[in-house]
Design an enzyme around this catalytic site. Structure first.
Site, PDB file in Angstrom:
ATOM      1  N   GLU A 157     -11.123 -10.986  -5.131  1.00  0.00           N
ATOM      2  CA  GLU A 157      -9.689 -10.898  -4.819  1.00  0.00           C
ATOM      3  C   GLU A 157      -9.201 -12.103  -4.011  1.00  0.00           C
ATOM      4  OE1 GLU A 157      -8.889  -7.276  -2.657  1.00  0.00           O
ATOM      5  OE2 GLU A 157     -10.655  -7.486  -1.400  1.00  0.00           O
ATOM      6  N   ASP A 212      -4.561  -8.497  -4.451  1.00  0.00           N
ATOM      7  CA  ASP A 212      -4.753  -9.622  -3.544  1.00  0.00           C
ATOM      8  C   ASP A 212      -4.991 -10.913  -4.303  1.00  0.00           C
ATOM      9  OD1 ASP A 212      -4.404  -8.642  -0.907  1.00  0.00           O
ATOM     10  OD2 ASP A 212      -6.208  -7.447  -1.161  1.00  0.00           O
ATOM     11  N   CYS A 215      -9.729  -3.116 -10.296  1.00  0.00           N
ATOM     12  CA  CYS A 215      -9.265  -1.941  -9.556  1.00  0.00           C
ATOM     13  C   CYS A 215      -7.913  -2.179  -8.888  1.00  0.00           C
ATOM     14  CB  CYS A 215     -10.295  -1.508  -8.510  1.00  0.00           C
ATOM     15  SG  CYS A 215     -10.597  -2.749  -7.248  1.00  0.00           S
ATOM     16  N   HIS A 248       0.824  -1.208   0.000  1.00  0.00           N
ATOM     17  CA  HIS A 248       0.000   0.000   0.000  1.00  0.00           C
ATOM     18  C   HIS A 248       0.855   1.254   0.000  1.00  0.00           C
ATOM     19  CE1 HIS A 248      -3.194  -2.886   0.679  1.00  0.00           C
ATOM     20  NE2 HIS A 248      -3.900  -2.002   0.005  1.00  0.00           N
TER      21      HIS A 248
HETATM   22  C1  PEP Z   1      -6.621  -5.278  -4.627  1.00  0.00           C
HETATM   23  O1  PEP Z   1      -6.410  -6.156  -3.783  1.00  0.00           O
HETATM   24  O2  PEP Z   1      -6.316  -5.399  -5.820  1.00  0.00           O
HETATM   25  C2  PEP Z   1      -7.249  -4.010  -4.231  1.00  0.00           C
HETATM   26  C3  PEP Z   1      -7.604  -3.119  -5.123  1.00  0.00           C
HETATM   27  O3  PEP Z   1      -7.401  -3.773  -2.904  1.00  0.00           O
HETATM   28  P1  PEP Z   1      -6.203  -3.310  -1.934  1.00  0.00           P
HETATM   29  O4  PEP Z   1      -5.006  -3.039  -2.780  1.00  0.00           O
HETATM   30  O5  PEP Z   1      -6.671  -2.113  -1.192  1.00  0.00           O
HETATM   31  O6  PEP Z   1      -6.042  -4.511  -1.058  1.00  0.00           O
HETATM   32 MG    MG Z   2      -7.365  -6.007  -1.892  1.00  0.00          MG
END
Ligand code: PEP
Ligand code: MG
Length: 587
Positions: free
Chosen positions: A440, A464, A511, A198
């Protein structure tokens, strides 16, 4: 600039956020915050050394006093702890290094001392012996004590530091990244981390060049060293030669030109050359990014990561405060939709509450919808906040980390309960609020056909999905090589999800970070994805990619890809279409 080092040094890391930063380095070590750093004049070197000596003397006096007091309370043995502290202050290697930093690098005394101590501390933190590792706390303690004993008003400060710098740190948490002062920080480099953490996602969102995986950088890099941070190739170049500087200024100018060309297409339709329209929306973590999202020309928000609301306090804000935030987003983006993802704390993000015992595998633990379903009070506050805001624009809600249908049904039951309550209270909301799930977790992708009738859309969280499919922790740099977006299993799961959605008449978006990687746009379009939600800085590039591609050609390539055994070959196929149609964006 210090005269002792002039040789250019190139450190190679992993690029995680594009861009180029040129400026002095500032090393941020763990433990506690660094004192200010500035250059002193040659003639002030003796005075600066004297300040250092005075701070040490004062500290020794305090330690002596503490030692006496402790002796009178608990006897000789306990007071030995301060003996060790005193020895640190007399350590020859430490004293010589600080003197050298003051004289040769012209660093102010407190920073020189801090940097040398950090060097020792970092080295100790890496020692396998647990006893020695424990001693770092003692060292930190003594370091802080000395720093407090510097008298700031005596500091002969002549050369003001240029506020802008490149940050070098062992690691950065998502909250460290957010706390960065973007006017001063030109980019950052860390020793650990990975493309899909993140922290890296935030760096891209904020448009901050960043690299990770620079081993031993904190130990090797010196504060104030002039440097270039190349977020495209992952290089940190220290003491760059004039030729290197010229080359980088040229690259910066070229990239700027591409950026302006892309910006000019802000309002162009995101349709392929053969007429397939793709919804291009943006991911968002903070309301601060709203301006960037609107400027990018994104058609809505495909993922609002609401867990970042936790950064401002220990708990999620209450229902009305959340409703306010969501309403602002809904109004700003109207008539385009904003998809609000319910809390996805845990993993490498902030926990929603301190757990009594730490989780051995946070990514396999109390995260996403699991937390919300275990805390119905908190979950309902968020759902009610979303519903209240839905009266002011086009909102949708989606649930993270869903692994099976039971979770979806329970989450939807809570949503229905909130709707009934608000109706009774006479609070307006959108009764047809769309509900989606993140795909995910591999189990969700495998049963996508069973999930599809329960929801209005799918949004594939590839970050994920990849980590759980190939069993590679998305933030562990030791196994980063195995984290492959084009792994055939991942490609097949995406295809399976899209097919299930098509059969049920719902749409599928992506996403995760794959959506913003223009090398992969041909593959995702070819697999039939209808929406891409990407970081605001990635919107212009992805728009250009969509507009340059033929959907039919992408589909033919993707058909092949689902039958291709090696991820490298799938990458080659998608990349070859990207290179054919938008080579200027790829170098
Ligand atoms: C993902 O897992 O691709 C996602 C968009 O969620 P995050 O990155 O916040 O876990
Ligand atoms: Mg995720």
């Amino acid at each position: 600039m210090p005269s002792a080092v002039t040789q250019e040094i190139v450190l190679q890391g992993i690029p995680v956020s594009p861009g180029i930063g040129i400026g002095p380095v500032h090393v941020v070590a763990r433990g506690f915050s660094a004192p200010e750093v500035y250059e002193i004049r040659e003639e002030d070197v003796p005075a600066e050394k004297e300040r250092f000596r005075a701070a040490l003397e004062e500290t020794k006096g305090q330690l002596d006093e503490l030692q006496q007091r402790l002796k009178s309370i608990s006897g000789e043995q306990e007071s030995e702890i301060f003996e060790a502290h005193l020895m640190v202050l007399e350590d020859r290697a430490m004293l010589d290094r600080v003197a050298e930093a003051i004289a040769e690098r012209r660093q102010n005394a407190e920073f020189a001392f801090y940097a040398v101590m950090q060097h020792f501390l970092e080295a100790m933190r890496r020692v396998p012996d647990p006893y020695l590792r424990e001693r770092t706390t003692d060292l930190e303690d003594i370091c802080q004590r000395v720093l407090r004993n510097f008298r700031a008003e005596e500091a002969p400060r002549h050369i003001a530091p240029d506020g802008q710098h490149i940050m070098v740190a062992y690691d950065m948490t998502p909250s460290d990244t957010v706390a960065i002062n973007r006017r001063h920080v030109l980019g950052f480099a860390t020793e650990v981390g990975s493309v899909n953490s993140h922290t890296a996602i935030l760096a891209r969102s904020l448009g901050l060049p960043a690299i990770v995986g620079l081993e031993d950088a904190v130990l090797d890099v010196r504060t104030l060293a002039p440097a270039i941070l190349d977020g495209y190739s992952g290089r940190l170049i220290l003491y760059p030669s004039p030729e290197t500087l010229d080359r980088y200024r040229e690259i910066q100018a070229r990239k700027e030109k591409v950026r302006l060309d892309l910006e000019a297409q802000r309002d162009a339709a995101t349709a392929t050359t053969d007429g397939r329209t793709i919804t291009l929306s943006s991911n968002i973590e903070f309301l601060d990014e709203l301006g960037m999202v609107l400027n990018s020309g994104a058609k809505g928000v495909g993922l609002y990561r609401t867990e970042f609301l936790l950064l401002n306090g220990e708990e999620m804000p209450g229902e009305l405060e959340q409703a306010d935030t969501y309403t602002r987003l809904a109004k700003a983006l109207a008539p385009h939709p904003v998809i609000i993802r319910t809390l996805d704390a845990g993993g490498d993000k902030l926990p929603v509450e301190p757990l009594t015992e730490p989780e051995p595998n946070p990514f396999l633990g109390w995260r996403g919808i699991r937390v919300s379903l275990d805390r119905p009070g908190m979950f309902k506050e968020q759902l009610r906040g979303i519903l209240r805001a839905s009266a002011h624009g086009k909102l949708a809600v989606m649930f993270p980390l869903v692994s099976g249908i039971g979770e979806i049904r329970r989450a939807k039951d809570y949503l229905k309960e909130c709707m009934d309550e608000l109706s009774k209270e006479g609070v307006p909301f959108d009764e047809r609020l769309e509900t989606g799930v993140m795909i995910e977790v591999p189990s969700a992708a495998v049963i996508a056909d069973l999930i599809a009738p329960e929801v209005d859309f799918f949004s594939i969280g590839t970050n994920d999905l990849i980590q759980y499919t190939v069993a590679v922790d998305r933030v562990n740099h030791h196994v980063a090589e195995l984290y492959r977006p084009t792994h055939p299993a991942v490609v097949r799961l995406i295809k399976k999800t899209v097919d299930a959605a098509n059969d049920a008449g719902i749409w599928t978006g992506v996403c995760g970070e794959m959506a913003g990687d223009i090398r992969l746009t041909p593959l995702l379009l070819g697999l039939g994805v209808e929406e891409l939600s990407v970081g605001p800085h990635q919107v212009p590039g992805v728009r250009r990619a969509i507009r340059a591609l033929s959907h039919a050609e992408c589909a033919a390539m993707a058909d092949e890809a689902v039958r291709t055994p090696l991820s490298a070959d799938i990458m080659k196929s998608t990349l070859s279409l990207a290179q054919k149609y938008y080579p200027e964006l790829l170098d």
